[in-house]
Design a protein around this motif. Structure first.
Motif, PDB file in Angstrom:
ATOM      1  N   GLN A 179      38.953  63.049  32.018  1.00  0.00           N
ATOM      2  CA  GLN A 179      40.370  62.736  31.917  1.00  0.00           C
ATOM      3  C   GLN A 179      40.659  61.401  31.225  1.00  0.00           C
TER       4      GLN A 179
ATOM      5  N   TRP B 106      51.650  68.017  32.423  1.00  0.00           N
ATOM      6  CA  TRP B 106      51.999  67.722  31.027  1.00  0.00           C
ATOM      7  C   TRP B 106      52.905  68.788  30.436  1.00  0.00           C
TER       8      TRP B 106
ATOM      9  N   ALA C 189      42.485  63.069  25.223  1.00  0.00           N
ATOM     10  CA  ALA C 189      43.104  64.377  25.028  1.00  0.00           C
ATOM     11  C   ALA C 189      43.306  64.606  23.538  1.00  0.00           C
TER      12      ALA C 189
ATOM     13  N   ARG D  71      42.001  66.522  39.554  1.00  0.00           N
ATOM     14  CA  ARG D  71      42.296  67.212  38.299  1.00  0.00           C
ATOM     15  C   ARG D  71      43.734  67.730  38.392  1.00  0.00           C
TER      16      ARG D  71
ATOM     17  N   ASP E 226      46.943  67.710  33.650  1.00  0.00           N
ATOM     18  CA  ASP E 226      47.434  68.446  32.487  1.00  0.00           C
ATOM     19  C   ASP E 226      48.354  69.606  32.859  1.00  0.00           C
TER      20      ASP E 226
ATOM     21  N   TYR F 176      49.335  69.045  24.645  1.00  0.00           N
ATOM     22  CA  TYR F 176      48.084  68.308  24.754  1.00  0.00           C
ATOM     23  C   TYR F 176      47.049  69.137  25.503  1.00  0.00           C
TER      24      TYR F 176
ATOM     25  N   TYR G 219      50.277  59.138  30.241  1.00  0.00           N
ATOM     26  CA  TYR G 219      49.528  58.784  31.457  1.00  0.00           C
ATOM     27  C   TYR G 219      50.449  58.084  32.462  1.00  0.00           C
TER      28      TYR G 219
ATOM     29  N   MET H 289      43.302  68.409  27.520  1.00  0.00           N
ATOM     30  CA  MET H 289      42.356  67.409  27.996  1.00  0.00           C
ATOM     31  C   MET H 289      41.000  67.651  27.347  1.00  0.00           C
TER      32      MET H 289
ATOM     33  N   TYR I 226      44.148  58.908  26.206  1.00  0.00           N
ATOM     34  CA  TYR I 226      45.124  59.284  27.229  1.00  0.00           C
ATOM     35  C   TYR I 226      45.422  58.163  28.211  1.00  0.00           C
TER      36      TYR I 226
END
Length: 501
Positions: free
Chosen positions: A233, A218, A236, A212, A215, A226, A253, A228, A247
């Motif tokens: 995953q 991001w 989004a 994880r 994000d 964005y 990505y 999630m 995504y």
């Protein structure tokens, strides 16, 4: 309310018993038992929790806590701990085989799936009858998070600040300062921290969870905002346009996993830890991880463990691109559920209610015995044992929260002000019903784990593995799943807009 026809009693007795069962009068067990519900029967409540049970936790449950629960609820707690690394797998095995457990914890994203698989039971009646203190101390918005098809499926036990949860970075602040840095605000800062610390002592690991944390990155990688959809995953939401984004087929990505690739080359992501949750947790517990995914108040939560490994350890949470907005997707990520196979669902609800019935109960189950496990020093809690009792973060409540002495006032203030000027996510309250695409989703997730996770981890290069991975994912049914999620999400958005007009 369940209604029963009562014979051979007067209407006066009936009304008195009825009111007692609903509202309580200090003799809730006795009053409810007059309806024959068995609440006067002593029970052993079987509960499942994640983690490694500390010696003091076992001693506390077996002695002081169960003595208190016998007196207050006519029950004792039979607590089973499952290590974090194996929790989901073993929990779902227990649920799928119908083992007789009464209560368990898991994160919010799992509620809708467990509901659709028939693992858990609706809680409306139990909550109305036995949960007045839960209702009084947990905001209604939090409960709405777990309402699916007009039924309540879980208790959102935490009621605290939550904006930007799991999009911050938890850092070993003492080590950051040891290499001449003061704060983290960019990806370059994280890389510099690792390089400087690793150059000084190569036994330390850079670490941003590989399963994880995409994000987190991001916030800097893209100018857009964005969120999630869930921990899978795959998808989004663009918070600015409201659009659902596929995504794994996006340019975002590609940029994110290419950054992860570079981190493998630099050693920030260690190949020996990737895909081995137990090893990563061991390194963190040994004080060897420099940073990981934050969770608004994880610095406070993990401080005790960090100082057990290194008494000089201090923790701090930072957001990359700190001026970008934070979004509230779920006011609580903590969900207590009652399995359909539970033998004591009423007592399970009464136990949860008991925790928030008073600050005394709340402090007791989380911190133990005052004078033995903790003491109050100028309004703060001073822990007298390093052994973890009930996870405080699972029940953190604004009405009862007391800061520990080891956390400085600035950190507490930052945590309490975390939601200032936050925005409500477009995903708030959305639950995806997997049933229409259950078969396709199962295939997609199997392919994702096999083909995409190595790319996410940075072990397989994007240029090397992506074309085959996305082809396999589409063949498994990605487009069908995406269209179903998008359709449900659009219906949810329309309903939400209509309700606010």
């Amino acid at each position: 309310m369940r209604k029963r026809t009562v014979f051979a009693v007067s209407m006066l007795v009936f009304v008195g018993a009825f009111l007692s069962a609903c509202f309580g009068n200090g003799n809730e067990e006795k009053a409810t038992s007059s309806f024959g519900s068995g609440m006067d029967k002593f029970v052993k409540l079987k509960m499942i929790m994640p983690g490694d049970e500390s010696p003091r936790m076992r001693e506390f449950v077996d002695n002081e806590l169960n003595d208190r629960l016998k007196k207050d609820l006519n029950m004792e707690l039979d607590l089973t701990y499952i290590p974090w690394a194996n929790y989901q797998q073993k929990l779902e095995m227990i649920l799928s085989t119908g083992e007789k457990y009464d209560l368990f914890w898991y994160g919010t994203p799992f509620v809708s799936g467990y509901m659709s698989q028939g693992y858990i039971q609706p809680l409306d009646d139990l909550l109305e009858r036995f949960g007045p203190d839960l209702i009084a101390n947990i905001p209604n918005e939090n409960f709405k998070l777990h309402r699916i098809e007009d039924k309540q499926w879980a208790i959102p036990s935490q009621a605290f600040t939550s904006a930007g949860k799991f999009t911050s970075v938890l850092v070993r602040q003492d080590l950051l300062e040891a290499v001449g840095m003061t704060e983290i605000g960019t990806i370059a800062d994280l890389e510099a921290f690792y390089e400087k610390m690793h150059g000084k002592d190569p036994s330390y690991y850079g670490y941003l969870e590989t399963d994880r944390g995409l994000d987190i990155l991001w916030r800097e990688i893209t100018d857009k905002n964005y969120t999630m959809l869930d921990e899978r995953q795959l998808f989004a939401v663009d918070e600015d346009s409201g659009e659902l984004v596929n995504y794994v087929e996006s340019e975002l990505y590609k940029q994110t996993v290419k950054l992860r690739e570079s981190w493998v080359v630099k050693g920030i992501i260690d190949k020996n830890l990737v895909g081995n949750p137990a090893a990563k947790i061991d390194q963190e517990n040994a004080g060897k991880l420099l940073f990981r995914v934050g969770a608004v108040s994880r610095a406070m939560e993990n401080w005790q463990t960090a100082q057990k490994a290194d008494p000089k350890a201090r923790l701090r949470e930072y957001y990359l691109s700190p001026n970008k907005p934070k979004y509230i997707t779920a006011p609580s990520n903590e969900a207590y559920m009652i399995p359909v196979a539970a033998e004591n669902p009423e007592r399970a609800m009464k136990f949860m209610n008991w925790i928030l019935k008073s600050k005394e109960n709340y402090m007791y189950i989380i911190y133990g015995v005052e004078g033995k496990d903790y003491e109050i020093d100028n309004g703060k809690i001073r822990l007298l044992t390093n052994d973890q009792l009930m996870y405080e973060w699972m029940w953190r409540n604004t009405n009862y929260f007391t800061a520990p002495t080891f956390v400085d006032d600035k950190l507490v203030d930052d945590m309490l002000r975390n939601d200032d000027n936050a925005k409500i996510s477009k995903l708030f309250g959305f639950h995806f019903n997997e049933e229409p695409v259950k078969s396709e989703l199962a295939k997609v997730l199997t392919v994702y784990k096999e083909k995409f996770e190595p790319i996410n981890f940075g072990l397989v290069g994007y240029d090397e593995g992506y074309a085959d991975a996305i082809h396999s994912l589409k063949k498994a049914g990605l487009d069908r799943v995406y269209e179903e999620v998008r359709s449900q999400y659009e219906a949810f958005r329309k309903k939400t807009r209509d309700e606010h007009e």
